[in-house]
Design an enzyme around this catalytic site. Structure first.
Site, short mmCIF file in Angstrom:
data_model
loop_
_atom_site.label_atom_id
_atom_site.label_comp_id
_atom_site.label_asym_id
_atom_site.label_seq_id
_atom_site.Cartn_x
_atom_site.Cartn_y
_atom_site.Cartn_z
N GLU A 110 47.99 43.48 55.44
CA GLU A 110 48.18 43.72 56.97
C GLU A 110 47.93 42.21 57.37
O GLU A 110 47.47 41.48 56.74
CB GLU A 110 47.13 44.64 57.71
CG GLU A 110 46.96 44.65 59.47
CD GLU A 110 48.51 45.23 59.87
OE1 GLU A 110 49.47 44.59 59.71
OE2 GLU A 110 48.17 46.30 60.48
N ASP A 111 48.81 42.16 58.51
CA ASP A 111 48.81 40.48 59.17
C ASP A 111 47.55 40.41 59.84
O ASP A 111 47.00 39.10 59.87
CB ASP A 111 50.18 40.27 59.95
CG ASP A 111 50.34 41.31 61.08
OD1 ASP A 111 49.97 42.46 60.94
OD2 ASP A 111 51.10 41.07 61.91
N ASP A 114 43.05 43.19 65.20
CA ASP A 114 43.11 42.75 66.64
C ASP A 114 41.87 43.81 67.06
O ASP A 114 40.64 43.46 67.02
CB ASP A 114 44.42 42.88 67.40
CG ASP A 114 44.18 42.28 68.91
OD1 ASP A 114 43.24 42.27 69.37
OD2 ASP A 114 45.44 41.88 69.17
N PHE A 163 47.01 34.95 72.18
CA PHE A 163 48.16 35.75 71.31
C PHE A 163 48.88 34.82 70.54
O PHE A 163 49.57 33.45 70.87
CB PHE A 163 48.97 35.97 72.53
CG PHE A 163 50.14 37.22 72.10
CD1 PHE A 163 49.68 38.51 72.53
CD2 PHE A 163 51.05 37.02 71.15
CE1 PHE A 163 50.78 39.53 72.20
CE2 PHE A 163 51.76 38.10 70.74
CZ PHE A 163 51.61 39.35 71.41
N ARG A 176 58.98 36.16 64.32
CA ARG A 176 58.64 36.44 63.01
C ARG A 176 59.45 35.58 62.02
O ARG A 176 59.09 35.13 60.98
CB ARG A 176 59.17 37.81 62.77
CG ARG A 176 58.56 38.97 63.44
CD ARG A 176 58.71 40.44 62.96
NE ARG A 176 58.73 41.46 63.88
CZ ARG A 176 57.73 42.12 64.11
NH1 ARG A 176 56.52 41.77 63.39
NH2 ARG A 176 57.58 43.16 64.88
C1 PRP Z 1 50.22 44.55 65.20
C2 PRP Z 1 49.72 44.15 63.99
C3 PRP Z 1 48.91 45.15 63.31
C4 PRP Z 1 48.18 45.75 64.84
C5 PRP Z 1 46.91 45.12 64.91
O1 PRP Z 1 51.55 45.51 64.76
O2 PRP Z 1 50.88 43.84 63.08
O3 PRP Z 1 49.38 45.97 62.58
O4 PRP Z 1 49.22 45.42 65.71
O5 PRP Z 1 46.52 45.53 66.20
P1 PRP Z 1 45.08 46.60 66.53
O6 PRP Z 1 43.95 45.90 65.53
O7 PRP Z 1 44.73 46.21 67.85
O8 PRP Z 1 45.61 47.98 66.30
P2 PRP Z 1 52.43 46.18 65.67
O9 PRP Z 1 51.97 47.62 66.23
O10 PRP Z 1 52.68 45.01 66.92
O11 PRP Z 1 53.75 46.31 65.03
P3 PRP Z 1 54.48 45.32 64.13
O12 PRP Z 1 53.48 45.14 62.84
O13 PRP Z 1 55.78 45.80 63.84
O14 PRP Z 1 54.80 44.11 65.04
MG MG Z 2 54.01 43.49 66.90
MN MN Z 3 51.95 45.45 62.41
#
Ligand code: PRP
Ligand code: MG
Ligand code: MN
Length: 197
Positions: A110-111, A114, A163, A176
């Site tokens: 995962e990236d 949050d 952010f 991205r």
């Molecule tokens: C973002 C990020 C994580 C998640 C973290 O994904 O890549 O997957 O939110 O947030 P959290 O810990 O508060 O749940 P996003 O839903 O934006 O989708 P994406 O990866 O397609 O950008």
């Molecule tokens: Mg996102």
């Molecule tokens: Mn994500």
């Protein structure tokens, strides 16, 4: 920094080279600590760049004469709606796909963690399919009062409550295509606001 993002960023938080050095170290650690074949599971979209570089370094580590670990690669798409009170997470995972995980050693890539809601819900879902083990590697973990306390097994960097975009992390699907992890500026939020795309 590409021209189209020049004024949209307020600072570079983690330059690309620093990211790559850290990803290489994480790859070595993951190989050292692995006990058998690994199913490396990319959480799309944000996880794709970290996943690609991590898998590459695991391969290089192996060819340098390190311990060898057979990898299989899986991709799941997860979209969180953390802004909303529900904190709902949409998982594009069919039962059929989940069965691929049963009895396997899974590494979720995962990236960013949050609030932690996405990962907690994803783990709950995967564990229904009785994998042998599940570990999580997240490039970033954000220090935020909104955290649910979840901490991944492998973390690249702990970052302040800002952010951040780049290295596959997006703002309204933009940024991205940026190598570094950067803090978006107020101007950037306006320029790439959802209504103006
Ligand atoms: C973002 C990020 C994580 C998640 C973290 O994904 O890549 O997957 O939110 O947030 P959290 O810990 O508060 O749940 P996003 O839903 O934006 O989708 P994406 O990866 O397609 O950008
Ligand atoms: Mg996102
Ligand atoms: Mn994500």
């Amino acid at each position: 920094i590409p021209d189209h993002y020049e004024t949209a960023l307020s600072s570079v938080l983690i330059p690309h080279g620093v990211i790559m050095d850290r990803v290489e170290k994480l790859a070595k650690l993951i190989v050292q600590e692995s006990t058998g074949p690994l199913v490396v599971c990319c959480v799309l979209k944000g996880g794709h760049q970290f996943f690609a570089d991590l898998v590459n370094y695991i391969k290089k580590n192996v060819t340098r004469g390190g311990k060898t670990v057979p990898l299989s690669l899986e991709f799941i798409k997860v979209k969180s709606y953390s802004g909303e009170t529900s904190g709902e997470v949409k998982l594009s995972l069919t039962d059929e796909e989940c069965k691929e995980f049963s009895g396997k050693n899974i590494l979720i890539v995962e990236d960013i963690i949050d609030t932690g809601k996405t990962m907690v819900q994803l783990l709950a879902k995967l564990k229904q399919y009785s994998p042998e083990s599940v570990k999580v590697a997240s490039l970033l973990i954000k220090k935020t009062p909104l955290s649910n306390g979840y901490i991944p097994d492998y973390v690249g960097f702990a970052i302040p409550n800002a952010f951040v975009v780049g290295y596959a992390l997006d703002y309204n699907e933009y940024f991205r295509d940026l190598d570094h992890i950067c803090v978006i500026s107020e101007h950037g939020k306006e320029k790439y606001a959802v209504s103006k795309n």
